[in-house]
Write a protein that holds these residues in place. Structure first.
Motif, PDB file in Angstrom:
ATOM      1  N   LEU A  31       4.169   0.368  -8.497  1.00  0.00           N
ATOM      2  CA  LEU A  31       2.892   0.912  -8.436  1.00  0.00           C
ATOM      3  C   LEU A  31       2.042  -0.171  -9.410  1.00  0.00           C
ATOM      4  O   LEU A  31       1.124  -0.457  -9.200  1.00  0.00           O
ATOM      5  N   ARG A  32       2.824  -0.535 -10.638  1.00  0.00           N
ATOM      6  CA  ARG A  32       2.084  -1.535 -11.463  1.00  0.00           C
ATOM      7  C   ARG A  32       1.719  -2.928 -10.741  1.00  0.00           C
ATOM      8  O   ARG A  32       0.611  -3.398 -10.895  1.00  0.00           O
ATOM      9  N   GLU A  33       2.797  -3.428  -9.882  1.00  0.00           N
ATOM     10  CA  GLU A  33       2.375  -4.582  -9.303  1.00  0.00           C
ATOM     11  C   GLU A  33       1.198  -4.587  -8.337  1.00  0.00           C
ATOM     12  O   GLU A  33       0.521  -5.459  -8.141  1.00  0.00           O
ATOM     13  N   ILE A  34       1.275  -3.262  -7.690  1.00  0.00           N
ATOM     14  CA  ILE A  34      -0.015  -3.274  -6.774  1.00  0.00           C
ATOM     15  C   ILE A  34      -1.341  -3.307  -7.454  1.00  0.00           C
ATOM     16  O   ILE A  34      -2.124  -3.781  -7.206  1.00  0.00           O
ATOM     17  N   GLU A  35      -1.440  -2.471  -8.628  1.00  0.00           N
ATOM     18  CA  GLU A  35      -2.467  -2.489  -9.378  1.00  0.00           C
ATOM     19  C   GLU A  35      -2.775  -3.755  -9.954  1.00  0.00           C
ATOM     20  O   GLU A  35      -4.286  -4.141  -9.914  1.00  0.00           O
ATOM     21  N   GLU A  36      -2.023  -4.636 -10.191  1.00  0.00           N
ATOM     22  CA  GLU A  36      -2.039  -5.943 -10.855  1.00  0.00           C
ATOM     23  C   GLU A  36      -2.316  -6.975  -9.555  1.00  0.00           C
ATOM     24  O   GLU A  36      -2.612  -8.146  -9.860  1.00  0.00           O
ATOM     25  N   GLY A  37      -2.363  -6.580  -8.274  1.00  0.00           N
ATOM     26  CA  GLY A  37      -2.588  -7.387  -7.194  1.00  0.00           C
ATOM     27  C   GLY A  37      -1.431  -8.421  -7.042  1.00  0.00           C
ATOM     28  O   GLY A  37      -1.796  -9.278  -6.086  1.00  0.00           O
ATOM     29  N   LYS A  38      -0.336  -7.988  -7.067  1.00  0.00           N
ATOM     30  CA  LYS A  38       0.934  -8.737  -6.858  1.00  0.00           C
ATOM     31  C   LYS A  38       1.366  -8.168  -5.600  1.00  0.00           C
ATOM     32  O   LYS A  38       1.447  -7.167  -5.274  1.00  0.00           O
ATOM     33  N   VAL A  39       2.625  -8.941  -5.135  1.00  0.00           N
ATOM     34  CA  VAL A  39       3.281  -8.571  -3.933  1.00  0.00           C
ATOM     35  C   VAL A  39       4.366  -7.642  -4.376  1.00  0.00           C
ATOM     36  O   VAL A  39       5.369  -8.270  -5.247  1.00  0.00           O
ATOM     37  N   ALA A  40       4.298  -6.149  -4.309  1.00  0.00           N
ATOM     38  CA  ALA A  40       5.434  -5.493  -4.910  1.00  0.00           C
ATOM     39  C   ALA A  40       6.773  -5.817  -4.197  1.00  0.00           C
ATOM     40  O   ALA A  40       6.762  -5.908  -2.808  1.00  0.00           O
ATOM     41  N   LYS A  41       7.672  -5.725  -5.092  1.00  0.00           N
ATOM     42  CA  LYS A  41       9.091  -5.758  -4.712  1.00  0.00           C
ATOM     43  C   LYS A  41       9.857  -4.897  -5.432  1.00  0.00           C
ATOM     44  O   LYS A  41       9.756  -4.508  -6.478  1.00  0.00           O
ATOM     45  N   ALA A  42      10.725  -4.480  -4.559  1.00  0.00           N
ATOM     46  CA  ALA A  42      11.802  -3.299  -4.818  1.00  0.00           C
ATOM     47  C   ALA A  42      13.062  -3.943  -5.433  1.00  0.00           C
ATOM     48  O   ALA A  42      13.480  -4.930  -4.759  1.00  0.00           O
TER      49      ALA A  42
END
Length: 696
Positions: free
Chosen positions: A399-410
């Protein structure tokens, strides 16, 4: 195994029984009503009632009852026999569709919070056909909603059913907007874990406080509590195991899927967990579970205590409410899958829950508020009064990465290497478990851990359903207008995380630092039921409940009054019980013990022998001083009760009970508990914690 297969659901008029006993056309019509909310015609109802009656008679039933859940927090039932006299002096057994669908219990003596005057007696029960009828204690029990003559909800079930419908409508709008069109409706599911204490019945009967209030108003700590952590998951004692075995069988007969049983952390504390089911059925089942727990315990010479804090200084009991959303074709909307970072639908519904809990944290806190729960929250492994959400590192990172506009990685799911070659590698869960979090994501559901052990789970679930429905409505409005639905979903998730991340907290909810941090974040810290009750009549909360047809403003106001009235009555009963116990049991023992000490000193001195009597003298001084202090404090408590009783405003009355009466009860208890540690155990009038917690 074959025996278990035979008894499970044997006392339930469930789908398989309906399919077997109803004509095909009737069965289809009833299923349509259950699944799609279609109206059931009187003709169909008559056929269903007749089949239900015949089946119930075979199970030994002689009566039927509309089984409902008034605002008392327990269930209610009025029994009518199936018999109808005939002209020749005999009887025939009848049960009509009209009697199945609607009942008319007297509504005047149930809590209404001002919705009804005492002389306005008429009330109605309406069949909830989505929850199966069952036979219990020789009666056909028909789960029903309960409303007033004018249609106002007077029960726990009605707002729950309304909220389930509201959430389904908005969730379906979202699913259709994003292209998931196979489902017809969305249901909420719940698996409530029930904690409880078992104590010996003979000891229970010697404690007026347990009998009248459900908790010990006095009691010094035992030499041993839960500090060794040896009771948790420990070997179940034979007597308790026998109780649990019979309890399972009784629950299974009623179709309640009791799955897990074990010792809990505190001595004499245990837990039962069922497999999840649709929320209104889970609510009905939990009410039945609590009733049957108590009945079965008595057969074993035990008493089941469901109070949230029956014993001071050890763990209290809660009811962990495991909540999720699913489509009618079996898709769990809170299932992350193997790649949660790319599961946009999951992240969308996850975001809706995050926003709902943040926006309506106060109302959710109120849904778990009770006089009993005030003792429990924030201590001995119970969650704190501050609502926050635990997501775990993986989801938090996504969720943090989505908020920052990054490509989320698990993070890749790893295995646990235990270091013993003969043991298998264990797949490591994506998140740990945070026992201090009141609202934690636990794999594919949220666990609301604040729910009181003795309360209906209806309240927390209708609030949660309504809050999530409100957020989903906003999502649906945007998605239905979007030209690029996928991009809009990402935008919604991003904005939601940004606006509501303050509610996410993965740390220690017990720390003083969290209290300060929560205040900085603007999260409410409603430490008592009285404070939390104000949330019921806040404009924002009344508006959302009214908007989604869950509670009218009048119904919200009535629940506000009922909650305050119940709180005041509970503390009043506890205070009066404390006063009676002190005046009729504690002080007489203290006076007798002091008299015997004085007589002992005088007898020794009368011998003329030089003997050191300082031990007796010190004890005499301690007991006499404590007795005098107890007398003074019990008088102060009496005055506080009389002052609170005459206050007219319900909030001010409850506040007086909370801030004055309750405080004086605690001061009185301090002295009584100290006195217990001094007076000879042979003459102390109450079974002690050592006896209550370890004598099974």
């Amino acid at each position: 195994m074959s025996e278990l297969n035979e008894i499970f659901g044997s006392y339930v008029f469930n789908d398989s029984v309906m399919k077997e006993r109803l004509p095909k056309a009737t069965y289809k019509a009833l299923k349509k009503t259950i699944e799609e909310g279609k109206t059931l015609s009187p003709e169909i109802a008559d056929v269903v009632a007749s089949a239900m009656k015949d089946w119930a008679l075979e199970k030994g039933a002689t009566h039927y009852t509309h089984w409902f859940q008034p605002m008392t927090g327990i269930t209610a039932e009025k029994h009518d026999s199936f018999i109808n006299p005939t002209d020749d002096g005999k009887v025939i057994l009848e049960f009509s569709g009209k009697e199945l669908i609607k009942g008319e219990p007297d509504a005047s003596s149930f809590p209404s919070g001002g919705l009804r005057a005492t002389f306005e007696a008429r009330g109605y029960t309406a069949w909830d056909c989505t929850s199966p009828a069952f036979v219990k204690d020789g009666a056909l029990c028909i789960p029903t909603a309960f409303c007033s003559y004018n249609g106002e909800a007077l029960d726990k079930k009605t707002p729950l059913l309304r909220s389930m419908e509201a959430l389904s409508v908005q969730a379906m709008r979202v699913l259709k907007a994003i292209g998931n069109t196979t489902a017809k409706r969305v249901i909420t599911t719940v698996g409530p874990e029930q904690e409880y204490f078992l104590i010996d019945k003979n000891l229970y009967e010697k404690r007026k406080d347990l009998i009248l209030t459900g908790r010990t108003l006095f009691g010094a700590m035992a030499s041993k509590g839960q500090e060794l952590e040896d009771h948790y998951f420990g070997t179940i004692k034979e007597r308790v195991s026998s109780y649990m075995k019979e309890l399972d069988e009784e629950l299974w007969k009623l179709g309640i899927a009791a799955k897990t049983k074990h010792n809990e952390v505190a001595p004499a504390q245990h837990e039962l967990a069922p497999i999840f089911s649709t929320t209104n059925i889970a609510t009905d089942h939990n009410q039945l579970t609590m009733e049957i727990m108590k009945k079965v315990a008595l057969r074993h010479g035990l008493v089941c205590l469901l109070h949230e804090k029956p014993f001071a200084g050890v763990n209290g009991s809660g009811k962990h409410n495991n909540w999720s959303m699913a489509t009618d074709d079996g898709e769990n909307l809170l299932e992350p899958g193997k790649s949660p970072e790319s599961n946009t639908q999951f992240l969308l519904f996850l975001s809706a829950v995050i926003a709902a809990v943040d926006e309506y944290a106060g109302l959710l806190r109120l849904s778990a508020a009770s006089a009993g729960n005030d003792h429990r929250l924030g201590a001995n492994e119970a969650p704190p009064a501050i609502i926050s959400i635990f997501l775990g590192e993986q989801l938090d990172s996504i969720l943090r990465e989505i908020e920052e506009g990054k490509v989320a990685k698990a993070e890749e799911v790893s295995s646990l290497e235990i270091g013993v070659s003969t043991l298998p590698l264990l797949p490591k869960d994506a998140t740990d478990r945070n026992r201090t979090s009141p609202f934690a994501f636990t794999g594919n559901k949220f666990e609301f851990r604040m729910t009181p052990s003795a309360a209906s789970i209806s309240g927390p679930n209708f609030v949660l359903n309504t809050a999530v429905a409100e957020i989903l409505e906003g999502f649906a409005d945007r998605l239905e207008k979007a030209t690029d639905v996928q991009a809009e979903m990402i935008a919604i998730i991003k904005e939601t995380v940004k606006d509501h991340k303050r509610i996410i907290f993965n740390g220690n909810g017990y720390s003083d630092e969290w209290v300060d941090e929560a205040a900085r974040r603007g999260l409410p810290n409603l430490t008592s039921t009285v404070e939390a009750t104000k949330e019921m009549i806040k404009e924002k909360n009344m508006a959302v409940l009214e908007k989604h047809g869950v509670l009218t403003r009048e119904e919200s106001q009535s629940r506000y009054e009922i909650t305050l009235e119940n709180y005041s009555k509970t503390i009043n009963i506890e205070a009066l019980t404390s006063i009676e116990m002190v005046r009729r049991q504690i002080l007489p023992v203290a006076v007798d013990y002091a008299t015997n000490l004085a007589a002992s000193i005088n007898e020794i001195k009368a011998t003329g022998i030089e003997v050191n009597t300082s031990v007796q003298a010190d004890l005499l001084v301690s007991v006499s001083n404590l007795a005098a202090s107890i007398k003074e404090k019990v008088s102060a408590l009496e005055k506080a009760v009389k002052k609170a009783e005459v206050i007219e405003d319900s909030y001010e009355m409850a506040s007086s009970y909370r801030n004055d009466v309750f405080a004086k009860m605690n001061e009185l208890r301090e002295d009584v508990d100290t006195l217990e540690t001094i007076v000879d155990s042979e003459v102390w009038p109450l079974p002690t914690y050592s006896e209550l917690l370890f004598n099974i």
